[in-house]
Design a protein around this motif. Sequence first.
Motif, short mmCIF file in Angstrom:
data_model
loop_
_atom_site.label_atom_id
_atom_site.label_comp_id
_atom_site.label_asym_id
_atom_site.label_seq_id
_atom_site.Cartn_x
_atom_site.Cartn_y
_atom_site.Cartn_z
N HIS A 170 20.61 -40.24 19.76
CA HIS A 170 19.42 -39.91 19.17
C HIS A 170 18.50 -41.36 18.94
CE1 HIS A 170 20.36 -35.94 17.90
NE2 HIS A 170 21.37 -36.28 17.14
N THR A 171 18.70 -42.09 20.16
CA THR A 171 17.77 -43.45 20.03
C THR A 171 16.86 -43.42 21.24
OG1 THR A 171 19.41 -44.47 21.56
CG2 THR A 171 19.64 -44.56 19.17
N SER A 172 16.44 -42.08 21.74
CA SER A 172 15.67 -42.01 23.03
C SER A 172 14.23 -42.06 22.58
CB SER A 172 15.96 -40.65 23.67
OG SER A 172 15.47 -39.34 22.75
N GLY A 173 13.75 -41.63 21.54
CA GLY A 173 12.47 -41.63 21.22
C GLY A 173 11.63 -39.94 21.43
N VAL A 174 12.52 -39.18 22.16
CA VAL A 174 11.96 -38.04 22.70
C VAL A 174 11.55 -37.16 21.50
CG1 VAL A 174 12.29 -36.09 23.86
CG2 VAL A 174 13.35 -37.96 24.81
N ARG A 175 10.33 -36.69 21.42
CA ARG A 175 9.84 -35.88 20.13
C ARG A 175 10.82 -34.53 20.03
NH1 ARG A 175 3.74 -36.85 22.16
NH2 ARG A 175 3.26 -38.79 20.90
N ASP A 176 10.94 -34.43 18.72
CA ASP A 176 11.65 -33.08 18.65
C ASP A 176 11.09 -31.87 18.66
OD1 ASP A 176 12.84 -30.95 16.82
OD2 ASP A 176 14.21 -32.73 15.95
N TYR A 177 11.54 -30.97 19.46
CA TYR A 177 11.02 -29.73 20.19
C TYR A 177 10.80 -28.62 18.97
CZ TYR A 177 14.98 -26.50 20.06
OH TYR A 177 15.89 -25.60 19.77
N ILE A 178 11.66 -28.64 17.96
CA ILE A 178 11.31 -27.78 16.83
C ILE A 178 9.87 -28.27 16.01
CG2 ILE A 178 12.18 -26.82 14.61
CD1 ILE A 178 14.97 -27.39 15.85
N VAL A 179 9.70 -29.49 15.98
CA VAL A 179 8.47 -29.74 15.36
C VAL A 179 7.32 -29.69 16.19
CG1 VAL A 179 7.40 -32.04 14.13
CG2 VAL A 179 9.76 -31.53 14.10
N LEU A 180 7.40 -29.94 17.51
CA LEU A 180 6.48 -29.81 18.56
C LEU A 180 5.89 -28.28 18.45
CD1 LEU A 180 7.69 -31.97 21.41
CD2 LEU A 180 5.62 -32.28 20.30
#
Length: 502
Positions: free
Chosen positions: A151-161
């Motif tokens: 969880h250190t990638s910075g990729v945005r959470d898809y559930i929130v998106l």
Amino acid sequence: MKLIMSPGTFPTRTARAGTLTAALATAALSACAPTGNDATRSGGDPTILARVDAVFADYAGLDGPGCSLGVIRDGRLVHATGYGAANLDHGIANGPATIFRVGSVSKQFTAAAVALLTIRGELDLDAPVQRYIAEFPDYPDPPTIRHLVHHTSGVRDYIVLMALAGNRDEDFYTNQEVLDAINRQRELNFTPGAEFLYSNAGYFLLGEVVARVSGRSLRQFAHDEFFVPLGMTHTHFHDDHNEVVPDRATGYAPKPAGDGDGFRINVTTLDMVGDGGIFTSVEEWVAWDRNLAEGTVGGDAWLELMHTRGVLNSGDTIPYAFGITHGGHRGLATVGHGGSWVGYRAGMSRYPETGHSFVALCNGAQIDPMALIASTAEVYLEDLMTPAAQTAAPDAQAEPSEADDAPQDRPGPDIPDRTRYAGSFHSPELNTTYNLREEGGSGLVLHAGRLDPSPLLAVSEGVLSGRRGMTLRFSALEDGRYQAMTVDAGRVKNLRFSRVEE
């Protein structure tokens, strides 16, 4: 290296559970008795069993959802039972064999697949994600597979998106739509490795990586490589919401305020796996717990990798390993994870120093299984634990200071110069347009997709807030109107919008 511990790894034991005496617990046994199949209920000290039942007393009746509990010692299920109803329509009780969705507890199975492919030499943890998912965005500083794991990638959470794009909790969307949403993003939340921020998108992507590297779906890979060898015949990644699952507990949530007492069914039609999706039971969990201790599948190299913590660019070590979190509970080291999705809650925690593990799988959105298993662990392990921290009695609280009564700047519905904000703003990353409409005497309401209109509140000049933890920051004031805004919403940061003509 500095070790960063996540605050509140374990909730403190509730006053009710923490102050029960053995005599009171024994007397309460009949009132708190479990409702489920007790075939594997331990034949140990009745006082211990009574105290455990008392921990789950609030969820023991068949008039509401509850949990299945498992206590494991040295790889053996020594106590398993059920509380509450698996199905309220038919009055079916939860038991050790009841099947539950376990939410994010599933992440350790996805990470386990990644670890297995890694030690076989089929996957490189330090390779960029784009090596395995060619259509993944070409970021200047590309996140790696290892970043996704920790969880250190910075990729945005898809559930929130997907929520920000205007989807309601009950709406259906496909795996491809989720992948497309992730791949539309042009920014990360932060430079990979700079921070820890939990992201379901990371583990969804890991599931996709496993599928593309192995040539099998994540469900099939886990079935072949883990569940069949371990004898977990009823455990699976649930990638088809129409599939019939015998002995499945239905998920529930309390009725909304004003609708009276009781519960409503709370399940999902989404088929994403990787970040979640495991269906299993307490009876089958023991085999997985034993594998986490012995490496029956994977061996010593796999075990070591599974428990390897992430390291930030700063050199600081974080508690999160491969889908499991290192922590501590009253002087004892722990490894665990919680899960929460729709009407299901789950928690697992291993105490490697004592050989004990505890798992609670629940079907009520109001239940906190991590607190319940922490209290259960205290029943079994209290002689090995440091004394519980003393908390101040309610009547010993500090007197409020004058500052507590001072006026505070809080977001409000009256938005000065609201015409500066009103209008339409489009985000290519969401493929969605937000409409900010003037409503009432001085208010603004946000309209987005199928979501209910959300009243906006003024935080400060150029900053508004809305539901779902949204903060809207406006910029580029031209001719009395803001031309751009960015949106932050928890696990999604700095999402850009531009004003468009209505």
